[in-house]
Write an enzyme that holds these catalytic residues in place. Structure first.
Site, PDB file in Angstrom:
ATOM      1  N   CYS A 137       0.849  -1.193   0.000  1.00  0.00           N
ATOM      2  CA  CYS A 137       0.000   0.000   0.000  1.00  0.00           C
ATOM      3  C   CYS A 137       0.881   1.239   0.000  1.00  0.00           C
ATOM      4  CB  CYS A 137      -0.912  -0.065   1.205  1.00  0.00           C
ATOM      5  SG  CYS A 137      -0.978   1.385   2.219  1.00  0.00           S
ATOM      6  N   GLU A 138       0.588   2.157  -0.911  1.00  0.00           N
ATOM      7  CA  GLU A 138       1.465   3.320  -1.045  1.00  0.00           C
ATOM      8  C   GLU A 138       1.286   4.334   0.084  1.00  0.00           C
ATOM      9  OE1 GLU A 138       0.527   4.977  -4.851  1.00  0.00           O
ATOM     10  OE2 GLU A 138      -1.096   6.209  -4.091  1.00  0.00           O
ATOM     11  N   HIS A 139       0.236   4.185   0.859  1.00  0.00           N
ATOM     12  CA  HIS A 139       0.014   5.148   1.944  1.00  0.00           C
ATOM     13  C   HIS A 139       0.787   4.793   3.209  1.00  0.00           C
ATOM     14  CE1 HIS A 139      -3.983   5.405  -0.334  1.00  0.00           C
ATOM     15  NE2 HIS A 139      -3.235   6.424  -0.704  1.00  0.00           N
ATOM     16  N   HIS A 140       1.008   3.501   3.434  1.00  0.00           N
ATOM     17  CA  HIS A 140       1.661   3.071   4.676  1.00  0.00           C
ATOM     18  C   HIS A 140       2.876   2.178   4.438  1.00  0.00           C
ATOM     19  CE1 HIS A 140      -2.626   3.866   5.751  1.00  0.00           C
ATOM     20  NE2 HIS A 140      -2.075   4.440   6.798  1.00  0.00           N
ATOM     21  N   GLN A 144      -5.291  -0.423  -4.264  1.00  0.00           N
ATOM     22  CA  GLN A 144      -5.949  -1.579  -4.887  1.00  0.00           C
ATOM     23  C   GLN A 144      -6.733  -1.199  -6.139  1.00  0.00           C
ATOM     24  OE1 GLN A 144      -8.081  -4.059  -2.096  1.00  0.00           O
ATOM     25  NE2 GLN A 144      -9.342  -4.958  -3.712  1.00  0.00           N
ATOM     26  N   HIS A 188      -5.831  -5.853   3.724  1.00  0.00           N
ATOM     27  CA  HIS A 188      -4.871  -4.774   3.893  1.00  0.00           C
ATOM     28  C   HIS A 188      -4.299  -4.785   5.301  1.00  0.00           C
ATOM     29  CE1 HIS A 188      -5.760  -2.438   0.130  1.00  0.00           C
ATOM     30  NE2 HIS A 188      -6.715  -3.350   0.136  1.00  0.00           N
ATOM     31  N   CYS A 199      -2.338  -2.690   6.518  1.00  0.00           N
ATOM     32  CA  CYS A 199      -2.306  -1.330   7.081  1.00  0.00           C
ATOM     33  C   CYS A 199      -3.583  -1.051   7.857  1.00  0.00           C
ATOM     34  CB  CYS A 199      -2.082  -0.289   5.994  1.00  0.00           C
ATOM     35  SG  CYS A 199      -3.411  -0.148   4.799  1.00  0.00           S
TER      36      CYS A 199
HETATM   37 ZN   LIG Z   1      -2.487   1.678   3.651  1.00  0.00          ZN
END
Ligand SMILES: [Zn+2]
Length: 201
Positions: free
Chosen positions: A71-74, A112, A140, A142
């Site tokens: 995941c690119e956010h976490h 995703q 996920h 995250c």
């Molecule tokens: Zn994430």
């Protein structure tokens, strides 16, 4: 990258010189480069000699393709199954290449929804089929590991192009084949499905 990992370990309150962590920067470097190796992949090289001209226009389906992404956010993993279908117009892709294509896009920093669309788009671009459908089901970490919105840590996304978008029966046939119909009412219509990883925090 290894010095950055040593710095990160220090930031986390660890001692990078501790025996168990001595080789960690090297391992993290290697792991992260592998997990993001999709950036450097050449799609045409992956598909090398595996596009064939055929006189065949029945649905081709490859289901339950395991994939692992970040995941690119976490920068935490999300992973699950990907199902791909297309209806050839006059070209097909060697079946073994479909999971390779999934890996090319999964081995990047992703969300995703984009992963789902990129797989569908590349098949559309490479063989111009009458339609392409991609469904991705993923958990996920995250969400689940951090204990936030545990009930939403599983998400399903879909991309329906061409015949799969325009023809409800074709779409239903595909969803029936991957056994999602009924359990996932949201997928009966080609709408963006659940939103995956939360970016609130
Ligand atoms: Zn994430």
């Amino acid at each position: 990258m290894q010095e950055l990992v040593r710095q990160l370990l220090r930031e986390l309150g660890e001692d990078p010189a501790r025996e168990g962590l001595l080789d960690t920067p090297k391992r993290v470097d290697k792991a992260l480069r592998f997990l993001t190796s999709g950036y450097g992949a050449d799609i045409d090289a992956v598909l090398n000699n595996a596009l064939f001209t055929v006189d065949y226009s029945e649905m081709v389906i490859v289901k339950d393709i395991d994939f692992y992404s970040l995941c690119e956010h976490h920068l935490l993993p999300f992973f699950g199954k990907c199902h791909v279908a297309y209806i050839p117009s006059n070209r097909v892709i060697g079946l073994s290449k479909i999971p390779r294509l999934v890996d090319v896009f999964a081995r990047r920093l992703q969300v995703q929804e984009r992963l789902t669309n990129q797989i569908a788009d590349v098949i559309l671009e490479k063989i111009a089929p009458l339609g392409v459908a991609v469904v991705v089901e993923a958990s996920h970490l995250c969400m689940s590991m951090r204990g936030v919105q545990k009930q939403n840590s599983f998400a399903v996304t879909s991309a329906m192009l061409g015949a799969f978008r325009d023809n409800a029966r074709t779409r239903m046939e595909f969803l029936e084949l991957i056994k999602l119909r009924g359990s996932l009412p949201a997928l009966r219509e080609p709408s963006p499905a659940a939103v995956a990883c939360s970016t609130d925090d």
